[in-house]
Design an enzyme around this catalytic site. Sequence first.
Site, short mmCIF file in Angstrom:
data_model
loop_
_atom_site.label_atom_id
_atom_site.label_comp_id
_atom_site.label_asym_id
_atom_site.label_seq_id
_atom_site.Cartn_x
_atom_site.Cartn_y
_atom_site.Cartn_z
CG LEU A 23 12.56 7.56 -4.07
CD1 LEU A 23 12.73 6.24 -3.65
CD2 LEU A 23 13.94 8.00 -5.21
N GLY B 83 1.01 -1.18 0.04
CA GLY B 83 0.03 0.15 0.06
C GLY B 83 0.99 1.27 -0.08
CB THR B 84 4.50 1.64 0.59
OG1 THR B 84 4.63 0.37 0.01
CG2 THR B 84 4.13 1.17 2.37
CD GLU C 42 8.85 1.67 10.34
OE1 GLU C 42 10.17 1.88 9.80
OE2 GLU C 42 8.58 0.74 10.78
#
Lengths: 731, 327
Positions: free
Chosen positions: A617, A469-470, A692
Amino acid sequence: MSAHLIQDEPDTRNVLDRTTQGIIGKPLSRPDGLLKVTGTATYASEYDIEGCLEGVLVTAPFAKGEVTSIDDSSVTGMPGVVAVLNDKRMTPRAIQGTAGEAPHTGLCKVDYWGQPIALVVAETFEQARDAAKHLEIEFNSEDAIFDPAACTPEPDDDPTRQGDLGKAMSDAEHSVDLKFTTESHASAAMEPHAAIAQWDGDTLTVHASLQMLNYNISELADAMKLDESKVRLVARYVGGGFGSKLGVSQDIVAASVATMQLGRPVRVVMSRQQVFQNVMRRSETSQRLRLAVDHHGKLTAFGHEALVSNLPEEDFAEPVLQSSHFLYAGKNRLLQSETARIHRMTAGSVRAPGEAVGMPVLEAAMGELAEKAGIDPVQLRLDNIPTKHPATGKPFGSHKLAECLQRGAEAFGWDGSDRTPRQRREGEWWIGTGMASAARVHNVGEAKARVTLHDDGTAKVETDMTDIGTGTYTILGQIAGEMLGLSQSDVLTELGDTRFPRGPGSGGSWGAASAGSAVFVACEALREEIAQKIGQPVDALTFKDGLVSWDDGSVILADIANGENFTKEGHFEPGDIAEDYTASGFGAFFAEVAVNRWTGETRVRRMTGAFGFGRVLNAKTARSQCLGGMVWCIGSALTESLMFDPTDGHLVNPDLAEYHVPVNRDVPDLDVLLVEERDAVASPIQAKGIGELGMCGGAGAIANAIYNACGARLYVFPMTPDKVLAAMPVD
Amino acid sequence: MKPFDYIRADGLDLAAQQLSHNGAMAIAGGTNLIDLMKLQVETPAALIDLNPLPMNQIANEGDGLRIGALASNTAIANHAKVRADYPVLAKAILAGATQQLRNKATMAGNLCQRTRCYYFTNIDQPCNKREPGSGCGAIEGIAKLHGVLGTSNQCIATYPGDMAVALYALDAQIEISGNDGAARTMPLREFHRLPGETPHIDNNLDAGDIITGVTLPAPVGGTQAYRKVRERSSYAFALCSVAAVIAMADGRFTRADLAFGALAHKPWYDHRVGEMLIGEKPSLALFDKAADLLLEDARGFGANDFKIPLARRTLAATLCEATGVEA
């Protein structure tokens, strides 16, 4: 065919700043987005496989002891029931991240309430579920300890002791000595843990919801006593992991045992309650903070101690102090942690293990210290940023804490004004603000990826890296496109299959830097080969829009291929750079809260986060990670708590109705500032982790805002209305 | 989930007969029942689906309003007359659950929803409500959601809903069709029961009874408020809630109908509290005395001790808001 880069030195070439395609860093949308919002992305349990049996785990109604008998005949006559399995290969606990091996204890020894003890397999899910509830077992249960405060903890092997903390505390101009507690957290990923296992007599293929296939294949092969070459894991889409899917969970091994024994495909999906009861919890913590400043506001004492817990035999201990080791200066230091052995379910990685609970507590203590010393809390932090790691002396690859604090303060409108509590009320709501620093260590691991340039001018990226999901699909395609001069739509990325080159997967925020660097290395090799074909030095070439050009010439990329496909495998290793440098993401949080003067209900009204985590990115997926992290800050500050029964140790609130993650109405507009930097130490693409960092400290900002709003200093997380009410001054 | 028969109701009388059989249960929206069946907390032999019955009308009845048993929570909350004349009801409904659940949940089903006690919903735990005589896990366990009023040594569970709290304040009547086809009406305030020695019985429905509707009395006007205290701002059960219908004349209370949620095994209505307020001038001191009366027998069980001061403060907050008393 393969290119290998071991990074022992900072990479200051900043290649991705010299490429010209112009897609790196851009807020491009996810190529997999349409599949996900239309429900057509296939998650682990959603493959339609003919003849698939359904397995349901049976769990222990006691916390410690032994299953002495299982009466298969209690269910084998029920409609559709095919088998009851309790096999020595099956795993009683979720395996810790990066373990790479399986326990071989079987299911009969029980160490926590709700542990799997058998699998019932039937033709339909409903039949299996009903039979699982009817399986008769006999067991001997023993007394067990559930309260971490009720046992003698094991000390940590590697405490930090510098100078004399006690003396520094007593000599100090201003100091705080505070004890805090934080409660256990669940990952609460949307997709439950699930697997479909298929044995064809030679190879075991498992579709599963997993984050780190390269470790997981070793774990599953070890559990099943198979050679890794006889195992294939597939996890193309993962509906959230947050650490709970780092290691192979019990459903996967159970499904594998069942398919090998029964000769038919078997699906096992954990119920929501089983996910809560069986998979990783974040340990609850007790923490003591001792901080002191001199009259210049410089930290002279820094003490951070923690008590965490886990089951017996587990290596993992919530690394509460991880960023406390280097976030602030201060000569006299004591950092030490202890682990209590208790019989709550396995404690393991839940998003940002360590900092998720260590940072909010440190930052709440810093807030109280700032008040005592009469220093603005932003200034207190700015004045105590170390120039190198305080214990190891290693320099930082890059360090954006000061800039994040300053830019965050400006964006939020933090003006350094009077910090006296209870200055602002709107109707029945006290309004207040608070802030905190963010820090999260940067991790990176060995990774491989294959990039193929097809003769039609398109490219394909293949790696076993996962997208939980990142946004992995998005960023790997962007890196390859940027390096090869292709648009996003000309690069196909395929992930989540152990048949592809392997890497460390998603965990510890290391996926982007690790897998991204492997793609980068492969693309560098492709560029070099193209340069050789053209007969120009690679530095003289420009790759853009499918065209390779140089001073006085150009050629279409597809034409260079001339009917061939070029393939390179990139192999990236971090090398020993971590022996010389410290790499970490930094940031700052600012929060405004409203606290109801009657009821203690607390709502976050706005929140700003500023984060520096190396090269961005993709500005959209990076921002989304920050937003998600900040939502977790709200949950861990205000509501999230796993509650365990004091008598039998069972998890009392094993579902999303009673484990309160924030809902839409709890999340106001969140403002995210991406503070661009290049960290040459972090990776050859100068990127660090961001999965995180966004939750590492923000709950402390909310705690400080609660105090500023209503004058309630709380030393417990989460700060639910009952706790706020008890601490709120009478008005 | 245990296998079960599924029967679509074909007329009230037949449904009543079918419901009289052992193990038969009625289903309407199913938003609570299906969850409990998956957990094997409820194991009906047969589900009688009442949805085919024509009971979803909302219509004027005399000076009041009759709400059919199958009217959805959403339909009730959005109904023009409810919003205009009984705003406390609309507010209470909208404070509960989520839009999707409210679309499915019905008037009668909502009244019959079961407790969210953690020990009730876990079949591997003792619970006198689920399994009479097995004990109560909550009393010595984690009692955060639990009751502080009207508890028994058998059960400290709470009625979890919001809508019924407003209906108690409005003094609604409930219509029930018996298994003999005879209709009867009772004050809703007498519908739910305290746990006593029979915590497995939530309410005063008999086997084969079917709720057909709820009737609201003629509009009483006044200021109507529903205040729900909860950990997160949506999709959470109340820690405490107050439904209030308040009227004033010459600076004194002429009406103070107050009902409380999340404090007891049923929505809590203590007529003495309203009676004490009538004729008095609102003040913080008065509200405190009202709370003294409300909570004189309150008892906490550890994790829910906070509900006693919270109920006091929520009552004061609601009355301050309704009367304009500055605090």
